[in-house]
Write a protein that holds these residues in place. Sequence first.
Motif, mmCIF file in Angstrom:
data_model
loop_
_atom_site.group_PDB
_atom_site.id
_atom_site.type_symbol
_atom_site.label_atom_id
_atom_site.label_comp_id
_atom_site.label_asym_id
_atom_site.label_seq_id
_atom_site.Cartn_x
_atom_site.Cartn_y
_atom_site.Cartn_z
ATOM 1 N N GLN A 2 7.222 -7.588 -15.421
ATOM 2 C CA GLN A 2 6.961 -7.740 -13.989
ATOM 3 C C GLN A 2 5.606 -8.392 -13.779
ATOM 4 O O GLN A 2 4.660 -8.142 -14.531
ATOM 5 C CB GLN A 2 6.972 -6.382 -13.288
ATOM 6 N N PHE A 3 5.535 -9.226 -12.744
ATOM 7 C CA PHE A 3 4.237 -9.775 -12.372
ATOM 8 C C PHE A 3 3.384 -8.674 -11.753
ATOM 9 O O PHE A 3 3.895 -7.718 -11.161
ATOM 10 C CB PHE A 3 4.420 -10.919 -11.378
ATOM 11 N N LEU A 4 2.069 -8.837 -11.867
ATOM 12 C CA LEU A 4 1.150 -7.871 -11.276
ATOM 13 C C LEU A 4 0.941 -8.122 -9.786
ATOM 14 O O LEU A 4 0.442 -7.260 -9.076
ATOM 15 C CB LEU A 4 -0.196 -7.924 -11.999
ATOM 16 N N GLY A 5 1.305 -9.296 -9.329
ATOM 17 C CA GLY A 5 1.099 -9.677 -7.932
ATOM 18 C C GLY A 5 0.788 -11.154 -7.859
ATOM 19 O O GLY A 5 1.115 -11.926 -8.771
ATOM 20 N N ILE A 6 0.129 -11.560 -6.787
ATOM 21 C CA ILE A 6 -0.286 -12.952 -6.624
ATOM 22 C C ILE A 6 -1.615 -13.145 -7.349
ATOM 23 O O ILE A 6 -2.538 -12.348 -7.204
ATOM 24 C CB ILE A 6 -0.411 -13.315 -5.132
ATOM 25 N N HIS A 7 -1.716 -14.210 -8.129
ATOM 26 C CA HIS A 7 -2.944 -14.506 -8.880
ATOM 27 C C HIS A 7 -3.914 -15.335 -8.046
ATOM 28 O O HIS A 7 -5.071 -14.973 -7.858
ATOM 29 C CB HIS A 7 -2.586 -15.249 -10.172
ATOM 30 N N HIS A 8 -3.434 -16.470 -7.550
ATOM 31 C CA HIS A 8 -4.245 -17.315 -6.662
ATOM 32 C C HIS A 8 -3.318 -18.209 -5.853
ATOM 33 O O HIS A 8 -2.130 -18.329 -6.155
ATOM 34 C CB HIS A 8 -5.279 -18.151 -7.432
ATOM 35 N N TYR A 193 14.761 -17.478 15.640
ATOM 36 C CA TYR A 193 15.146 -17.873 14.299
ATOM 37 C C TYR A 193 15.537 -16.635 13.497
ATOM 38 O O TYR A 193 15.301 -15.506 13.917
ATOM 39 C CB TYR A 193 13.993 -18.608 13.601
ATOM 40 N N ALA A 194 16.105 -16.861 12.322
ATOM 41 C CA ALA A 194 16.534 -15.751 11.466
ATOM 42 C C ALA A 194 15.328 -14.908 11.063
ATOM 43 O O ALA A 194 14.201 -15.407 10.995
ATOM 44 C CB ALA A 194 17.231 -16.296 10.232
ATOM 45 N N PRO A 195 15.544 -13.621 10.801
ATOM 46 C CA PRO A 195 14.441 -12.764 10.347
ATOM 47 C C PRO A 195 13.807 -13.312 9.063
ATOM 48 O O PRO A 195 14.455 -13.985 8.265
ATOM 49 C CB PRO A 195 15.119 -11.414 10.083
ATOM 50 N N ILE A 196 12.542 -12.989 8.877
ATOM 51 C CA ILE A 196 11.817 -13.373 7.677
ATOM 52 C C ILE A 196 12.068 -12.309 6.607
ATOM 53 O O ILE A 196 11.893 -11.117 6.859
ATOM 54 C CB ILE A 196 10.319 -13.529 7.974
ATOM 55 N N GLU A 197 12.496 -12.736 5.425
ATOM 56 C CA GLU A 197 12.863 -11.815 4.361
ATOM 57 C C GLU A 197 11.663 -11.551 3.451
ATOM 58 O O GLU A 197 10.884 -12.466 3.155
ATOM 59 C CB GLU A 197 14.025 -12.368 3.547
ATOM 60 N N VAL A 198 11.523 -10.302 3.004
ATOM 61 C CA VAL A 198 10.349 -9.874 2.246
ATOM 62 C C VAL A 198 10.758 -9.479 0.828
ATOM 63 O O VAL A 198 11.668 -8.673 0.631
ATOM 64 C CB VAL A 198 9.653 -8.685 2.937
ATOM 65 N N TYR A 199 10.035 -10.031 -0.152
ATOM 66 C CA TYR A 199 10.285 -9.748 -1.560
ATOM 67 C C TYR A 199 8.974 -9.286 -2.206
ATOM 68 O O TYR A 199 7.904 -9.811 -1.897
ATOM 69 C CB TYR A 199 10.813 -10.995 -2.277
ATOM 70 N N ALA A 200 9.084 -8.297 -3.101
ATOM 71 C CA ALA A 200 7.896 -7.711 -3.722
ATOM 72 C C ALA A 200 8.047 -7.665 -5.230
ATOM 73 O O ALA A 200 9.153 -7.645 -5.774
ATOM 74 C CB ALA A 200 7.647 -6.302 -3.177
ATOM 75 N N THR A 201 6.901 -7.619 -5.920
ATOM 76 C CA THR A 201 6.877 -7.487 -7.366
ATOM 77 C C THR A 201 5.867 -6.430 -7.767
ATOM 78 O O THR A 201 5.042 -6.005 -6.947
ATOM 79 C CB THR A 201 6.540 -8.840 -8.037
ATOM 80 N N GLY A 202 5.923 -5.994 -9.010
ATOM 81 C CA GLY A 202 4.936 -5.062 -9.543
ATOM 82 C C GLY A 202 4.818 -3.794 -8.721
ATOM 83 O O GLY A 202 5.819 -3.203 -8.310
ATOM 84 N N GLU A 203 3.586 -3.386 -8.455
ATOM 85 C CA GLU A 203 3.325 -2.174 -7.679
ATOM 86 C C GLU A 203 3.575 -2.361 -6.185
ATOM 87 O O GLU A 203 3.504 -1.395 -5.425
ATOM 88 C CB GLU A 203 1.883 -1.719 -7.892
ATOM 89 N N GLY A 204 3.842 -3.583 -5.773
ATOM 90 C CA GLY A 204 4.086 -3.838 -4.360
ATOM 91 C C GLY A 204 2.797 -3.858 -3.555
ATOM 92 O O GLY A 204 1.703 -3.997 -4.089
ATOM 93 N N GLY A 205 2.938 -3.736 -2.238
ATOM 94 C CA GLY A 205 1.793 -3.870 -1.353
ATOM 95 C C GLY A 205 1.585 -5.325 -0.982
ATOM 96 O O GLY A 205 2.241 -6.240 -1.501
ATOM 97 N N SER A 206 0.641 -5.560 -0.070
ATOM 98 C CA SER A 206 0.489 -6.909 0.482
ATOM 99 C C SER A 206 0.053 -7.937 -0.562
ATOM 100 O O SER A 206 0.311 -9.124 -0.408
ATOM 101 C CB SER A 206 -0.499 -6.899 1.650
ATOM 102 N N GLY A 207 -0.597 -7.508 -1.644
ATOM 103 C CA GLY A 207 -1.027 -8.440 -2.675
ATOM 104 C C GLY A 207 0.059 -8.819 -3.655
ATOM 105 O O GLY A 207 -0.209 -9.523 -4.638
ATOM 106 N N ALA A 208 1.291 -8.376 -3.391
ATOM 107 C CA ALA A 208 2.382 -8.628 -4.331
ATOM 108 C C ALA A 208 3.660 -9.020 -3.608
ATOM 109 O O ALA A 208 4.757 -8.737 -4.088
ATOM 110 C CB ALA A 208 2.620 -7.392 -5.190
ATOM 111 N N GLU A 209 3.527 -9.683 -2.458
ATOM 112 C CA GLU A 209 4.700 -10.022 -1.655
ATOM 113 C C GLU A 209 4.838 -11.512 -1.409
ATOM 114 O O GLU A 209 3.847 -12.236 -1.229
ATOM 115 C CB GLU A 209 4.647 -9.309 -0.297
#
Length: 322
Positions: A2-8, A193-209
């Motif tokens: 799993q990725f840890l989140g967004i890197h940059h 417009y259609a709803p915005i879909e949310v996907y998460a990785t790792g521990e989740g939270g805003s830094g991983a979406e």
Amino acid sequence: MQFLGIHHVSLLTSNAEENYRFFTKVLGMRLVKKTVNQDNTQSYHLFYGDAKGNPGTEITFFDIAGLGRTYEGVSSISSTGLRVKDTEALMFWKKRFTEIGVKHEEIVKRAGRDSLLFQDSEGTKLILVADNGEKGVAPGVPWEREDIPSKYAIIGLGPVTLTVKEILPTAAILTNVMGFRHIGSYPSLKGDYAPIEVYATGEGGSGAEVHIEARPDLPRERPGRGSVHHVAFRIPNEEEYNRWVEKLKATRLPNSGRVDRYYFKAFYFREPNGILFELSTDTPGFDADEPIETLGEKLALPPFLESKRAEIEASLRPLELN
């Protein structure tokens, strides 16, 4: 894996001096690396982050003088999130933006979080997102500034929004290949417009979406100043990086192969809607060639470019950052 989140997240600017002023003097972020675009060493590459240059906190810019405006559309990363501690911090930033003339909207809910959309002078779309005690990827370390109390400081990257013609092809890569999980949706704030879909990785939270917005009515984006070049996802080390590289190569998606950026190992590929993704290691980090105390103060070059320093410096335009 799993990725840890967004890197940059990496973007384009046509004015490095104004870009530096905005991200350091207005937003209070730290310039953690002043280097060059390794694929075009006549161009600067500036990295802004937290006090220690931690992975998951950097928003970076390639400086391309004379770059034209962005024509918004699909196959794009249409906004970049920046984390703050809580809604009180959003109120501080809303007041600050009003006082100094930064274009911004009202505080609204996105994916259940209080958020504040704003733009820099080049139209870069940024969204401050309040953590409010939410569990997930740990925040970064605030960079101290006299005019921005540390409790209100930007502490990392938040969600990125992808705007595409069709969600399913991108979602399939995120979930079936990259191991993201679909965790919900929220209404579009731009109209019917259609709803915005949310996907998460790792521990989740805003830094991983990653948020995906379907806009079949729009043409393809024509990138320019303020547009996003790519988003990178965090891998803890080189061993896991090698496993990801082999997994992604097996998909036959267009890719770069292994790339050594010195500060991290990288691997680039385009998902089916044409958006550029990067995989980046947390190691060795931005303090590999500079002490943490003096990050960003001098032009840093990776060892494989150091022998060309005189030639590179002669080809760069003078850059006055103060």
